[in-house]
Design an enzyme around this catalytic site. Structure first.
Site, PDB file in Angstrom:
ATOM      1  N   GLY A  70      47.543  -8.108  30.883  1.00  0.00           N
ATOM      2  CA  GLY A  70      47.857  -7.467  29.608  1.00  0.00           C
ATOM      3  C   GLY A  70      49.331  -7.359  29.304  1.00  0.00           C
TER       4      GLY A  70
ATOM      5  N   LYS B 249      50.928 -15.314  24.440  1.00  0.00           N
ATOM      6  CA  LYS B 249      51.942 -14.318  24.091  1.00  0.00           C
ATOM      7  C   LYS B 249      53.312 -14.974  23.977  1.00  0.00           C
ATOM      8  CE  LYS B 249      49.050 -10.873  24.425  1.00  0.00           C
ATOM      9  NZ  LYS B 249      48.814  -9.809  23.434  1.00  0.00           N
TER      10      LYS B 249
ATOM     11  N   ASP C 283      51.087 -14.689  19.743  1.00  0.00           N
ATOM     12  CA  ASP C 283      51.093 -13.230  19.537  1.00  0.00           C
ATOM     13  C   ASP C 283      52.424 -12.672  20.021  1.00  0.00           C
ATOM     14  OD1 ASP C 283      50.603 -10.518  19.453  1.00  0.00           O
ATOM     15  OD2 ASP C 283      48.839 -10.573  20.748  1.00  0.00           O
TER      16      ASP C 283
ATOM     17  N   LYS D 249      44.865 -18.073  22.903  1.00  0.00           N
ATOM     18  CA  LYS D 249      46.016 -17.343  22.379  1.00  0.00           C
ATOM     19  C   LYS D 249      47.039 -17.110  23.478  1.00  0.00           C
ATOM     20  CE  LYS D 249      46.046 -12.962  21.024  1.00  0.00           C
ATOM     21  NZ  LYS D 249      45.405 -11.827  20.332  1.00  0.00           N
TER      22      LYS D 249
ATOM     23  N   ASN E 122      53.391  -9.369  19.516  1.00  0.00           N
ATOM     24  CA  ASN E 122      53.323  -7.933  19.794  1.00  0.00           C
ATOM     25  C   ASN E 122      54.502  -7.134  19.224  1.00  0.00           C
ATOM     26  OD1 ASN E 122      51.643  -9.283  22.173  1.00  0.00           O
ATOM     27  ND2 ASN E 122      50.847  -7.229  21.791  1.00  0.00           N
TER      28      ASN E 122
ATOM     29  N   ASP F 176      52.885  -8.246  27.808  1.00  0.00           N
ATOM     30  CA  ASP F 176      53.376  -9.039  26.693  1.00  0.00           C
ATOM     31  C   ASP F 176      54.808  -8.622  26.408  1.00  0.00           C
ATOM     32  OD1 ASP F 176      53.299  -6.752  24.947  1.00  0.00           O
ATOM     33  OD2 ASP F 176      51.136  -7.039  24.801  1.00  0.00           O
TER      34      ASP F 176
ATOM     35  N   ALA G  69      40.399  -7.463  20.492  1.00  0.00           N
ATOM     36  CA  ALA G  69      39.559  -6.968  21.592  1.00  0.00           C
ATOM     37  C   ALA G  69      40.325  -7.090  22.896  1.00  0.00           C
ATOM     38  CB  ALA G  69      38.230  -7.698  21.644  1.00  0.00           C
ATOM     39  N   GLY G  70      39.612  -6.865  23.990  1.00  0.00           N
ATOM     40  CA  GLY G  70      40.273  -6.775  25.294  1.00  0.00           C
ATOM     41  C   GLY G  70      40.310  -5.322  25.697  1.00  0.00           C
TER      42      GLY G  70
ATOM     43  N   GLU H 254      38.435 -12.009  19.572  1.00  0.00           N
ATOM     44  CA  GLU H 254      39.206 -12.070  20.814  1.00  0.00           C
ATOM     45  C   GLU H 254      38.307 -11.731  22.003  1.00  0.00           C
ATOM     46  OE1 GLU H 254      42.658  -9.508  20.857  1.00  0.00           O
ATOM     47  OE2 GLU H 254      43.589 -10.742  22.416  1.00  0.00           O
TER      48      GLU H 254
ATOM     49  N   TYR I  76      45.448  -0.197  31.433  1.00  0.00           N
ATOM     50  CA  TYR I  76      44.384  -0.036  30.441  1.00  0.00           C
ATOM     51  C   TYR I  76      43.622   1.258  30.690  1.00  0.00           C
ATOM     52  CZ  TYR I  76      44.908  -4.807  28.620  1.00  0.00           C
ATOM     53  OH  TYR I  76      45.373  -5.947  28.011  1.00  0.00           O
TER      54      TYR I  76
END
Lengths: 444, 444
Positions: free
Chosen positions: A25, A220, A248, A218, A250, A27, A354-355, A384, A34
Site C-alpha cells: 500500500g 503508483k 495513480d 495500475k 495519490n 505510494d 477498493a483495496g 479496483e 491498513y
C-alpha cells in the site's frame, strides 16, 4: 426467525493490520497500516449488522471516538424509523445541530457515519436475507429515491429526475442479473504497482496477475520522474500493448506540476491519471483534465472526495473522466447512490476505489447495482482489486479470471471473523502485543 | 528571562459553555453550546502557549482526541525547528502519512491542527514579547513567506508573488500602525439578529448596539420567508437607512432555492448574504453570486470553508465577494496568511468570522496584519463581533464605539482564566456538575 425491530447496542472496535512492515500500500503520500473502525449493531432478536470505515493507521482511534458520539442517535432507534425513511435518518445523523460543525459531512465525522450506515446496510441485507446488491436491485425506483438526501445537489439532480433514471434503467434488469451471476464484473489490479516494491517483485507480480486473467493494471507514480519512467516502461513491457494501464499519483502534485509531470508519461498509453492533485480542487482537476485530454489520458479521482457536493462539482466542471467512489469516505450506501445517479446523468463511468480493509467486499455490491439498475452497462467500467486481508472476512470477496464474482451471502460482506478481531484489535490484540514485545512497533 | 528551547508538554482540555440554554447563537442550522478544545503547550522555561479551536458542543471530545494524536509530533520538538521553518513544520503536521487519510486538511483533524498552531503562535508572541499582530508586522516579507505551505495553491500564488505583494505593502506601514493603535478596526454586530430572539429583544438590542456606536448589523435568515421579511423590516426600521445590513443563512439552502429566497429580501438593501448553501459548493456559490449581483447583494462565506484549497477556488470562480476566514477552521495563522494573500491578489476583502469562543480575540490580530502589511486598507472590511464569553479570557478583546481596539498583551489573546477552565471543563467542571444535578443538562 422473528424480524428484529430495534437497535439495542452499538459497539466499535479499533482494528489495525501492520501492513507498513511489508510496504503493502505504499505510494507517493501514504505509508499505511491498513485499519478500520469496526461497528457491530445488535438488535432485539440477536441478529447483528457489521460495518466498517477504512483508515490507514494512526488516528483510527479518533474515528472510533466519533462513532461513539453518534451512538445516542442510533441505539434505541426502531428499524422501521431507519429503513422506513432511510434518507431522512441519514440526514438527521449527518446534520446533528452540534456535530455538523465538525464537518459538515467530511473528514472524521463523515467516516464515522459511513461505518454506521454500512453496518445498517449489512443488517438490512441480513433481515431481508439478500446480499445488498440484490436488495437494491429488488427495490423499485420509488423505494430507492427516499434512501437519498438530495440536500445541496438538487441543482443537478432532483428526486423526480432520479425516479426517471431508475425507471428507464429497469428494462433488461433480469438479463443483466443473469449475466452478473454468471460472469461477474471486471477488475483491475493495483497489487503489482506499489512504489515500495523492487523491480523483480513488480515483474513477478505482473506475470502472476496476467496468468490469473487480469488485463488492467495500475501503477503508483509521483515520487521521481526517472523512477516513474523506468517502472512504467517495465510494466508496459511485461503486460504488452493490449492490456490497459493506469497511473495513480495519490495527490502528489500541484496543478501545473501534474500537467508537466504527466506529459512525458503519456507515451505509455495510459487510461487515466488518478488523484493528480488535492482531492478538494475541483477547478484544478478540470484544468488538468483539459490539458491531458489531447494525449488520451483521463482524470480519475474520488477515494478522498469528501461528499456528494464535491462529486457534483467535479461532474459539473468536467474535472473527472472516471468517478472513483469510496464505500467509506462517502457516508455509506445512501450517499453513494446519489453519486452513481449524478455520474450517470453526466455520462461519466464509475470505477470504485477498493483495496484497504473490506473495500473490495463492499464495492462489488455497489457496482453490481450500477450495472443492474443505473448505468446498465459494464462498458469502460472496472473495479479496483487488491489481494490483501480478505481472509479476515466471514464472506470474503471472490475474484477469478480478473473478475469479481457475485456475492451470494446475505448482507454487505462486511462481517469480520471474531478470531481476526481478537488478533488485530489495537492495541490489545494478540498480534499487536507480539509486535510491541518484539520491538517491531511502538505504541502510538 | 531565558528563552525557551523545547516543547515539554501538551495538554488538551474539553471546555464547554451551556449557551443553548439561552438560545445565544441560534440560527437556521445550529443550536450551539459554544465550546473549545483548549491546548496548553509547556516549555522548558515554564513559559506557556495557549490556543484553542472552536466547536459548538457535542463532539468537542473528538477534537480533543485528535489533538492527543498529534502530541507525538509536537512534544519534544525544539522551538528552533518549529519557528525556524514554520511552514515546513505545518506541512509535516498536516501531511502525516497516516493521519492525513482522515482529512486531508479538513474536519476534525484540521480543527485539531488549528488549536495546536494557534497555541504555538501564542507562545511565539510571548517569547518575542509582542502581540501576534505586531509580531507579524515586524517580520519582513522573506520571513513571512516561509510560514506558508504553498502546496496546492501554487497555480494561483507562488512564494515569489507572495514576497512581491508583501514588499509592496510595506510602504506606509508605520502610519497604519499608528492609526490602528489610535482608532482600532471597524466591527459589525451579530448580537441582535439571532433567530431564537423575540422581537422586543431584537429591537432593544438594535438600539443598544447603535448607542454603543455600531453602524453595521447582521441578521440570521433562512427558516421562514415570512419571518425573515418581518425581522428584516423591523431591523432596517430600527437601524435606519444609513446603517449597513447583512444576512446569514448558515448553509440552509440549495443553490436555486438560495436565489429564489433572497430576491424578495434584496429590497432591504443588503451588503451580503452569508453562507447561502453548502460551504463545499464553489460552483454553487458562483451561481448565486452571479444571480444576486444585479441586486447589489454580495456573497460571503468562509466560517465552514475547510482549507486554503477551497478558498483558492472560491476566489478563482468568483464565488465570494467577502472572504470570511475563521481562525480555527483553517489550520491556524499560517494557512490563514495564505488565504489573505490570495484574497488580496483577487481584490476580495477579508471580513473574518468571529463570535463563538475566542474567535474575536484572535481575528483582530489577523485583520490588523492584513491592514498593516497585506491589503493596507480598511475599506469595505469589517470584523464580526459578538459580545459573549470574553470574560473568560485573560486578555479579552476590547471593543469600543463599534471598533475593535488593538490588543497590547504579548501573545495571541487566547489564554483563558484558570477559574473559567475549572468551572466549564466538560463534564467535570463545577458549572456542568451543577447543571447535571439540577437536571438542566444530560451528559451526552
Amino acid at each position: 426467525m422473528t424480524t428484529p425491530s430495534i437497535i439495542t447496542a452499538l459497539t466499535v472496535r479499533d482494528i489495525r493490520f501492520p501492513t507498513s512492515l511489508e510496504a503493502h500500500g505504499s505510494d507517493a503520500i501514504n505509508d499505511p497500516d491498513y485499519s478500520c473502525a469496526y461497528v457491530i449493531l445488535e438488535t432485539d432478536t440477536g441478529l447483528r449488522g457489521c460495518g466498517l470505515t477504512f483508515t490507514i493507521g494512526r488516528g483510527n482511534e479518533i474515528v472510533c471516538k466519533a462513532i461513539d458520539a453518534y451512538k445516542r442517535m442510533v441505539v434505541g432507534t426502531h428499524l422501521s424509523t431507519i429503513y422506513g425513511g432511510f434518507g431522512t435518518f441519514w440526514h438527521k445523523l449527518t446534520q446533528d445541530p452540534q456535530m455538523r460543525w465538525l464537518g459538515p459531512e467530511k473528514g472524521v465525522t463523515h467516516l464515522a457515519v459511513a461505518a454506521i450506515i454500512n453496518a445498517l446496510w449489512d443488517l438490512w441485507g441480513k433481515i431481508e436475507n439478500k446480499p445488498v446488491w440484490k436488495l437494491l436491485a429488488s427495490m423499485g425506483p420509488e423505494e430507492i429515491v427516499p434512501l437519498i438526501d438530495f440536500q445541496y445537489i438538487s441543482d443537478v439532480l432532483t428526486p423526480e429526475e432520479a425516479v426517471e433514471i431508475l425507471k428507464k434503467s429497469r428494462a433488461g434488469i433480469l438479463e443483466r442479473e443473469k449475466s452478473f451471476l454468471n460472469s461477474g464484473y471486471p477488475a483491475y489490479t493495483t497489487s503489482a504497482g506499489w512504489l515500495g516494491y523492487s523491480e523483480d517483485k513488480i515483474k513477478r507480480l505482473c506475470r502472476q496477475a496476467k496468468d490469473e486473467g487480469f488485463t488492467r493494471f495500475k501503477v503508483k507514480v509521483g515520487l521521481s520522474k526517472e523512477d516513474d519512467e523506468r517502472r512504467l516502461a517495465l510494466v508496459r513491457h511485461e503486460i504488452g500493448d493490449q492490456c490497459t494501464l493506469m497511473v495513480d499519483a495519490n495527490q502528489r502534485w500541484d496543478v501545473q506540476e501534474a500537467i508537466k509531470w504527466m506529459k512525458p508519461l503519456t507515451k505509455y498509453n495510459l487510461l487515466w491519471i488518478e488523484e493528480p492533485t488535492s482531492p478538494d480542487d475541483v477547478l484544478g482537476h478540470a484544468t488538468i483534465a483539459k490539458a491531458l485530454a489531447p494525449y488520451g489520458v483521463g482524470v480519475a479521482t474520488g477515494e478522498s472526495c469528501q461528499n456528494r457536493v464535491l462529486f457534483k462539482q467535479l461532474l459539473q466542471a468536467q474535472g473527472l473522466n472516471f468517478c472513483q467512489i469510496d464505500s467509506c469516505r462517502l457516508g455509506g450506501v445512501n450517499e453513494i447512490l446519489a453519486v452513481y445517479l449524478m455520474a450517470h446523468k453526466f455520462d461519466v463511468p464509475v470505477c470504485p476505489h477498493a483495496g484497504g480493509v473490506g473495500l473490495c467486499e463492499m464495492v462489488i455490491h455497489l457496482q453490481a447495482f450500477d450495472y443492474l439498475g443505473i448505468s446498465t452497462t459494464q462498458h469502460n467500467r472496472v473495479i479496483e482489486y487488491v489481494d490483501h486481508l480478505h481472509e479476515h472476512f466471514v464472506n470474503p470477496v471472490q475474484v477469478a479470471g480478473g473478475r469479481y464474482m457475485a456475492p451470494t451471502a446475505a448482507g454487505y460482506s462486511t462481517e469480520m471473523k471474531e478470531s481476526s478481531l481478537r488478533k488485530y484489535e489495537y492495541p490489545s490484540g494478540s498480534e499487536w502485543q507480539r509486535l510491541f514485545s518484539e520491538g517491531k512497533f511502538t505504541l502510538n
